[in-house]
Every structure is written in C-alpha cells, then in structure tokens.
Design a protein around this motif. Structure first.
Motif, PDB file in Angstrom:
ATOM      1  N   VAL A 107      31.541  21.275  99.618  1.00 42.22           N
ATOM      2  CA  VAL A 107      31.470  22.512  98.829  1.00 42.22           C
ATOM      3  C   VAL A 107      31.991  23.682  99.664  1.00 42.22           C
ATOM      4  CG1 VAL A 107      29.876  24.215  97.814  1.00 42.22           C
ATOM      5  CG2 VAL A 107      29.634  21.791  97.234  1.00 42.22           C
ATOM      6  N   PHE A 108      31.596  23.738 100.934  1.00 42.95           N
ATOM      7  CA  PHE A 108      32.016  24.857 101.792  1.00 42.95           C
ATOM      8  C   PHE A 108      33.447  24.685 102.291  1.00 42.95           C
ATOM      9  CE2 PHE A 108      27.579  25.560 101.403  1.00 42.95           C
ATOM     10  CZ  PHE A 108      27.519  26.940 101.276  1.00 42.95           C
ATOM     11  N   LYS A 109      33.876  23.441 102.506  1.00 44.51           N
ATOM     12  CA  LYS A 109      35.291  23.220 102.850  1.00 44.51           C
ATOM     13  C   LYS A 109      36.162  23.757 101.715  1.00 44.51           C
ATOM     14  CE  LYS A 109      35.005  19.262 105.945  1.00 44.51           C
ATOM     15  NZ  LYS A 109      35.285  17.833 106.131  1.00 44.51           N
ATOM     16  N   TYR A 110      35.792  23.420 100.500  1.00 41.29           N
ATOM     17  CA  TYR A 110      36.548  23.859  99.322  1.00 41.29           C
ATOM     18  C   TYR A 110      36.534  25.389  99.201  1.00 41.29           C
ATOM     19  CZ  TYR A 110      37.609  24.790  94.432  1.00 41.29           C
ATOM     20  OH  TYR A 110      38.139  25.301  93.270  1.00 41.29           O
ATOM     21  N   LEU A 111      35.352  25.982  99.282  1.00 43.00           N
ATOM     22  CA  LEU A 111      35.237  27.428  99.089  1.00 43.00           C
ATOM     23  C   LEU A 111      35.948  28.219 100.181  1.00 43.00           C
ATOM     24  CD1 LEU A 111      31.542  27.687  97.851  1.00 43.00           C
ATOM     25  CD2 LEU A 111      33.635  28.021  96.500  1.00 43.00           C
ATOM     26  N   THR A 112      35.833  27.775 101.432  1.00 46.22           N
ATOM     27  CA  THR A 112      36.468  28.531 102.517  1.00 46.22           C
ATOM     28  C   THR A 112      37.988  28.370 102.521  1.00 46.22           C
ATOM     29  OG1 THR A 112      36.020  26.744 104.088  1.00 46.22           O
ATOM     30  CG2 THR A 112      34.439  28.576 104.022  1.00 46.22           C
ATOM     31  N   LEU A 113      38.488  27.248 102.014  1.00 47.21           N
ATOM     32  CA  LEU A 113      39.942  27.091 101.892  1.00 47.21           C
ATOM     33  C   LEU A 113      40.478  27.919 100.732  1.00 47.21           C
ATOM     34  CD1 LEU A 113      40.438  23.287 102.588  1.00 47.21           C
ATOM     35  CD2 LEU A 113      41.312  25.201 103.937  1.00 47.21           C
ATOM     36  N   THR A 114      39.663  28.065  99.691  1.00 45.45           N
ATOM     37  CA  THR A 114      40.082  28.795  98.495  1.00 45.45           C
ATOM     38  C   THR A 114      39.968  30.303  98.682  1.00 45.45           C
ATOM     39  OG1 THR A 114      39.248  26.928  97.202  1.00 45.45           O
ATOM     40  CG2 THR A 114      39.779  28.918  95.988  1.00 45.45           C
ATOM     41  N   LEU A 115      38.887  30.743  99.306  1.00 46.69           N
ATOM     42  CA  LEU A 115      38.645  32.181  99.524  1.00 46.69           C
ATOM     43  C   LEU A 115      38.476  32.429 101.024  1.00 46.69           C
ATOM     44  CD1 LEU A 115      36.016  32.899  96.709  1.00 46.69           C
ATOM     45  CD2 LEU A 115      38.406  33.626  96.736  1.00 46.69           C
ATOM     46  N   LYS A 116      39.572  32.699 101.679  1.00 49.13           N
ATOM     47  CA  LYS A 116      39.512  32.937 103.122  1.00 49.13           C
ATOM     48  C   LYS A 116      38.865  34.295 103.384  1.00 49.13           C
ATOM     49  CE  LYS A 116      43.530  30.088 104.212  1.00 49.13           C
ATOM     50  NZ  LYS A 116      42.863  28.907 103.854  1.00 49.13           N
ATOM     51  N   PHE A 130      29.703  33.286  97.735  1.00 48.13           N
ATOM     52  CA  PHE A 130      30.921  32.952  97.013  1.00 48.13           C
ATOM     53  C   PHE A 130      30.627  33.000  95.522  1.00 48.13           C
ATOM     54  CE2 PHE A 130      31.279  30.902 101.126  1.00 48.13           C
ATOM     55  CZ  PHE A 130      32.602  31.102 101.480  1.00 48.13           C
ATOM     56  N   LEU A 131      31.393  33.801  94.793  1.00 46.83           N
ATOM     57  CA  LEU A 131      31.204  33.920  93.348  1.00 46.83           C
ATOM     58  C   LEU A 131      32.270  33.095  92.641  1.00 46.83           C
ATOM     59  CD1 LEU A 131      29.361  35.360  91.310  1.00 46.83           C
ATOM     60  CD2 LEU A 131      30.973  37.281  91.346  1.00 46.83           C
ATOM     61  N   ILE A 132      31.819  32.250  91.725  1.00 44.59           N
ATOM     62  CA  ILE A 132      32.691  31.312  91.010  1.00 44.59           C
ATOM     63  C   ILE A 132      32.577  31.605  89.522  1.00 44.59           C
ATOM     64  CG2 ILE A 132      33.090  28.854  90.537  1.00 44.59           C
ATOM     65  CD1 ILE A 132      31.573  28.417  93.305  1.00 44.59           C
ATOM     66  N   ASP A 133      33.727  31.696  88.835  1.00 40.03           N
ATOM     67  CA  ASP A 133      33.686  32.032  87.409  1.00 40.03           C
ATOM     68  C   ASP A 133      33.287  30.826  86.556  1.00 40.03           C
ATOM     69  OD1 ASP A 133      35.975  30.469  86.868  1.00 40.03           O
ATOM     70  OD2 ASP A 133      37.300  32.211  86.644  1.00 40.03           O
ATOM     71  N   ALA A 134      33.148  31.043  85.269  1.00 38.66           N
ATOM     72  CA  ALA A 134      32.649  30.013  84.351  1.00 38.66           C
ATOM     73  C   ALA A 134      33.612  28.840  84.180  1.00 38.66           C
ATOM     74  CB  ALA A 134      32.332  30.643  82.990  1.00 38.66           C
ATOM     75  N   GLU A 135      34.843  28.981  84.677  1.00 36.95           N
ATOM     76  CA  GLU A 135      35.799  27.857  84.641  1.00 36.95           C
ATOM     77  C   GLU A 135      35.820  27.110  85.967  1.00 36.95           C
ATOM     78  OE1 GLU A 135      37.132  31.020  83.128  1.00 36.95           O
ATOM     79  OE2 GLU A 135      36.058  30.070  81.481  1.00 36.95           O
ATOM     80  N   GLY A 136      34.955  27.514  86.900  1.00 38.24           N
ATOM     81  CA  GLY A 136      34.881  26.839  88.191  1.00 38.24           C
ATOM     82  C   GLY A 136      35.860  27.362  89.225  1.00 38.24           C
ATOM     83  N   VAL A 137      36.440  28.524  88.969  1.00 38.68           N
ATOM     84  CA  VAL A 137      37.412  29.105  89.898  1.00 38.68           C
ATOM     85  C   VAL A 137      36.701  30.099  90.822  1.00 38.68           C
ATOM     86  CG1 VAL A 137      39.523  30.492  90.092  1.00 38.68           C
ATOM     87  CG2 VAL A 137      39.249  28.873  88.182  1.00 38.68           C
ATOM     88  N   PRO A 138      36.754  29.866  92.145  1.00 38.57           N
ATOM     89  CA  PRO A 138      36.181  30.831  93.081  1.00 38.57           C
ATOM     90  C   PRO A 138      36.961  32.147  92.987  1.00 38.57           C
ATOM     91  CG  PRO A 138      36.544  28.716  94.150  1.00 38.57           C
ATOM     92  CD  PRO A 138      37.253  28.676  92.823  1.00 38.57           C
ATOM     93  N   VAL A 139      36.259  33.258  92.755  1.00 38.58           N
ATOM     94  CA  VAL A 139      36.952  34.523  92.543  1.00 38.58           C
ATOM     95  C   VAL A 139      36.703  35.564  93.628  1.00 38.58           C
ATOM     96  CG1 VAL A 139      37.188  34.307  90.050  1.00 38.58           C
ATOM     97  CG2 VAL A 139      35.139  35.338  90.978  1.00 38.58           C
ATOM     98  N   LYS A 140      35.575  35.499  94.311  1.00 42.92           N
ATOM     99  CA  LYS A 140      35.299  36.536  95.301  1.00 42.92           C
ATOM    100  C   LYS A 140      34.332  36.018  96.358  1.00 42.92           C
ATOM    101  CE  LYS A 140      35.335  41.402  95.511  1.00 42.92           C
ATOM    102  NZ  LYS A 140      35.433  42.639  94.855  1.00 42.92           N
ATOM    103  N   ARG A 141      34.574  36.484  97.566  1.00 48.49           N
ATOM    104  CA  ARG A 141      33.717  36.149  98.710  1.00 48.49           C
ATOM    105  C   ARG A 141      33.085  37.440  99.207  1.00 48.49           C
ATOM    106  NH1 ARG A 141      35.768  32.496 103.770  1.00 48.49           N
ATOM    107  NH2 ARG A 141      34.144  33.024 105.254  1.00 48.49           N
TER     108      ARG A 141
END
Length: 163
Positions: A107-116, A130-141
């Motif tokens: 989960v953290f590998k994914y989030l940190t690669l997506t939102l540096k 990490f804030l993730i939208d309702a479609e599962g897209v990380p949008v803000k750290r």
C-alpha cells in the motif's frame, strides 16, 4: 506495471485480511500512525473526520509503523489499547507495517510512487497522510504536521464529486 489501489490488501490489527476493493467508491485517507509520537493526539482529529464524513462515503485507514524513532514498539494489543481506549478510534486499524525500504508494505510502495513528497518516494515521519478519491486514485499527500481538520476542504471536494 503498478497495481491499482483496489488490487492491494492488508491485514487488520486482529489479523483478518482486507482487500482495498472494500473501499471502492469511498474517499479514503491512509495514514501511517504511531502511538508514542508527539503527533499521536492526531488520532482525535482523524476520528472526528471519520465520524463527520463516514455516512457520506469517507473512511480513514490507520497503519501503525515502528520505523520512526521506534515510536510504535508495542504488540497489536498495545496498539489497540492506545487507539481504541485512549483516543476512541473506530476507523479500521491495520497490523504494523514498514512504510519505507525494501520491506515497505505494498500500500505504501504504491502511494509513495504515485504521490512523491519532499523525500521523493520515502515517508518522512509518522502521520503522513494520503488522500484517495472515490475511484481509487491517490490525489494528495499531506505532511505529518498537517492537522486532520485542515484536510476538510479537500475531503468535501472529493465527496461532492463522488458518483
């Protein structure tokens, strides 16, 4: 190829494996936590956000981590005691994980690669959010020192866009 958030899973404090797909359609806030940190009182603010918005499709997911100054040395029972008894946490708390390094939880590998962040794909300290939208897209750290109540505008915006 990177997995999507919904393809990941993690174990709850009590050991049950949960697919992130269970949170499909919800706005999700993932937080690495520690129960002996100066920021630990943020549990109160995180719980307040969860209570305020859960009926509208918002959830907080807490992931205890002992990688920062050994501020989460306890067992699952110790962690549960602090979260539930001391802070009244009712949102899902997961088993202790690593958030940095080769043993970082997926989960953290994914989030940190997506939102540096400031430290690229590393997490700086406890209570990084990490804030993730309702479609599962990380949008803000958000930085560890960002108080949970300062996330409300972003949470409202994402909840208003939910299908």
């Amino acid at each position: 190829m990177n997995p999507s958030f919904y393809q990941l899973s993690a174990k709850l404090l009590r050991g049950q494996k949960v697919s992130m797909e269970e949170y499909k359609g919800k706005v999700v806030l993932v937080v690495n936590t520690a129960s002996q940190c100066g920021l630990t009182p943020q549990f109160e603010g995180l719980e307040a956000l969860y209570q305020k918005y859960k009926e509208r499709g918002f959830v907080v997911l807490g992931f205890p981590c002992n990688q920062f100054a050994h501020q989460e040395p306890g067992t699952e029972d110790d962690i549960s005691q602090v979260c539930h008894m001391n802070y009244g946490v009712t949102f899902p708390m997961f088993a202790k994980v690593d958030v940095n390094g080769e043993n970082a939880h997926p989960v953290f590998k994914y989030l940190t690669l997506t939102l540096k962040g400031l430290f690229f794909n590393r997490i700086k300290w406890n209570f990084t959010k990490f804030l993730i939208d309702a479609e599962g897209v990380p949008v803000k750290r958000f930085a560890p020192v960002t108080k949970p109540e300062h996330l409300e505008k972003e949470i409202e915006r994402l909840l208003s866009r939910r299908k």
